[in-house]
Design an enzyme around this catalytic site. Sequence first.
Site, PDB file in Angstrom:
ATOM      1  N   SER A 134       0.833  -1.187   0.000  1.00 42.20           N
ATOM      2  CA  SER A 134       0.000   0.000   0.000  1.00 42.20           C
ATOM      3  C   SER A 134       0.880   1.253   0.000  1.00 42.20           C
ATOM      4  O   SER A 134       1.621   1.487  -0.959  1.00 42.20           O
ATOM      5  CB  SER A 134      -0.961  -0.039   1.197  1.00 42.20           C
TER       6      SER A 134
ATOM      7  N   ASP B  72      -9.030  -4.716  -5.940  1.00 41.08           N
ATOM      8  CA  ASP B  72      -8.658  -3.868  -4.802  1.00 41.08           C
ATOM      9  C   ASP B  72      -9.840  -3.002  -4.380  1.00 41.08           C
ATOM     10  O   ASP B  72     -10.448  -2.314  -5.191  1.00 41.08           O
ATOM     11  CB  ASP B  72      -7.474  -2.978  -5.185  1.00 41.08           C
TER      12      ASP B  72
ATOM     13  N   HIS C 250      -7.565  -5.483  -1.362  1.00 42.21           N
ATOM     14  CA  HIS C 250      -6.341  -4.773  -0.975  1.00 42.21           C
ATOM     15  C   HIS C 250      -5.414  -5.663  -0.157  1.00 42.21           C
ATOM     16  O   HIS C 250      -4.197  -5.613  -0.298  1.00 42.21           O
ATOM     17  CB  HIS C 250      -6.710  -3.520  -0.178  1.00 42.21           C
TER      18      HIS C 250
END
Length: 806
Positions: free
Chosen positions: A672, A745, A779
């Site tokens: 991330s 995601d 994610h």
Amino acid sequence: MKIIKTTLLSLFLITSMYAQENITFQKPSQEILELADFERAPSISMDSKLDYMLLTYRSTYKTLMDLNVNEMRLAGLRIDVNTNISSTVTYITNLKVRKVKDTQEVQVKGLPANPRITNITWSPDQSKLAFTNTIENGVELWVLDVKSAQATKLTEANLNANIGNPITWFRDGQSILINQIPANRPNLIDTSKNIPTGPIVSVSEGVVSQNRTYQDLLKNKADETNFETLVTSELYKIDLNGNKTLFKKGDLYVGTSFSPDGEYLMLTTLQKPFSYLVALNRFPMKSVVYTKEGKEVKEVNDIPLNEVMPKGFMAVREGKRNMGWRADKPATLYFVEALDGGDPANEVAYRDEVFNWEAPFNNAPTSIVKLTQRYGGITWGNDDIALVSDQWYDTRNVRTFMINPSTSNENPVKIEDRNSQDAYSDPGNFELKRNEYGRYVLAINDNKMYLIGDGYTSKGQFPFIDEFDIKTKNKKRLYQSNYTDKKESIQSIEDIKKGLVLVSIQSPTEYPNYYFRNIKKKNDLKAITHFKNPFESLNGVYKEVITYKREDGLELSGTLYLPKGYDRKKKAEKLPLLIWAYPREFKDKNSAGQVTNNPNEFTFPYYGSFVYWVSKGYAVLDDASFPIVGEGTEEPNDTYVQQLVANGKAAIDAVDKLGFIDRKRVGVGGHSYGAFMTANLLTYSDLFAVGIARSGAYNRTLTPFGFQTEQRNYWEVPEVYNTMSPFMNAEKMKTPMLLVHGEADNNPGTFTLQTERYFQALKGLGAPVRMVILPKESHSYVAKENILHLLWEQDQFLEKHLKNKK
């Protein structure tokens, strides 16, 4: 582009059109596989009387088949339309019960075959548990009698769990309020076959509306219709024998909350119009209070559509917000209202005001306190004591006040005033207890309250319990852990008079287990659980928290791992080094330099870390400090790149100074915002031989109204956004990099497109880069096939570009 049908599952894996490579799922090396393929220990929860313990079991990973559901993504929700529950839920697969004083677990009887359990909810008297079980075509309601360990099904698979937990206990513990699918629910619209009746039109009327990027929003009228269909529920009252009656007709229920005494019920429903710009939490809502029999008492809140927000993290909507029941009163609501219009740019004496509103709401709400900063939360005690906090993001300031909730407090008593990022000064959290309504309130004993703190210090972590005198405001330390070879975490105070405390204890090789400690008796420690270490092969690995300084003097730290058997004295072999990190923004250097890593934490490798590779002869610096500091009027991101590179150089210098590594063979990785960090480090420095960037965002013009803690928009500081964007500087990136992203995601800002477009730019410019898109993943990655393949990809990449680099 070719399509490969896997032999493992009836799924299709579409390989990258850019890499020109076909590949099926692979497994990592045996050393990594042994660590990755572990059996997860159960989680536990206990009743407040400490009579019984519930042990919940779940699989270590999901499978791709688990992710391969008929999913709709609407207004921020991801819904499995076949079962009417979130498609992202992680299921519990077994339940056991144990008396706390015993050692033998009892298998719960009557569970369904192949259970998929979630939404576990204790009854008010904690003698029973309600939970849902998901089957092929829906969600069922079940109840567990804790004492007998007997589970019973109460409904067919007709619950609606699309909006969250569909279970709410009545106060008597004999009935449950459930969200059920309406009998006359219309069919969903198949948008792939639906012919549009016109274009989609969006209009700006000239009002500033700076929203960050969101995933899974409504896009058209068909989405609106399907969203309404999936969220609409009827409310039924059902007793423990399965007898049920209609309580409220179908509506878009998003909140169900009984008053502590159980006499009133507040229901919150979504209203129209829906929005295509924001998720459902900013749709119009209405809250109405009813009697427990369902008779309307009062509409207590009407929240309008909230598409337009003032700028800044401290911006809030106008009107009543944070509405809920006071935990210490039979039936009194509290709420907060902004006194600055919700706009942090407005200069006012007070920002927020907190109100009480006693049922049946015939009288006007009464003010209990005004706050000069933004409301941060309230903890109820009794008629005389409550704790309320306020905060301000720009300064990271947080304050706690003691108030009398029965009066208006013009001068609340301040008992805490600190930097929220200053871990060393954290006084801890006040202990809570269950009151006569089964709600948690401040634990008050003879005018004393109790703080449980993490105990971070410059010399290590030493958790503590402090006694707080309500009259004098003085503190007295009752207990402080003195372990230097283990980590003790204080979970709760079970009986302060007897000195009974629930703790967990762990070490690098000892899995966290629960104990009762008597703080009034030396060495009085009784084990409750006996979970074993699933990673025995890591025993003998060297682990140490190292501290070092950045070139500007800022203190940094990280957890260093060295392979089993490595001779730290001779240092004959120079190891390749892997650094895993995640940048964090600070407003002062003192907080940024504090050490919160504990070398005595259990070493728990998971898919998101580099710790696996210590088993393959790498040195690993895990959770390395990468602070980005902006003091005073300076914003952290004004010097983001310079500080990022300085952090990376300091980490390499520190381990190199110890004599363990070959500094020409150093890799860096992150997930991330850590992926964003990795790409920037490879773009702006030659410190690293390789990088692994997972699920990142690389073009900040695609997040133009802020990201992370950045409050300024692109047009205010284009040079900051452009400089920080690896995509904008792709021609500078010449280092081998592995880009990984989940195909689906769900995180705001990190759209899968970010990785795809960044890869295209790098490939077009001739950079050595490989892209892996993991099918069905969001994610965070959860499917075993994907995780094992990810570990294989990383291992192959590191072996080629780092370990065997010449």
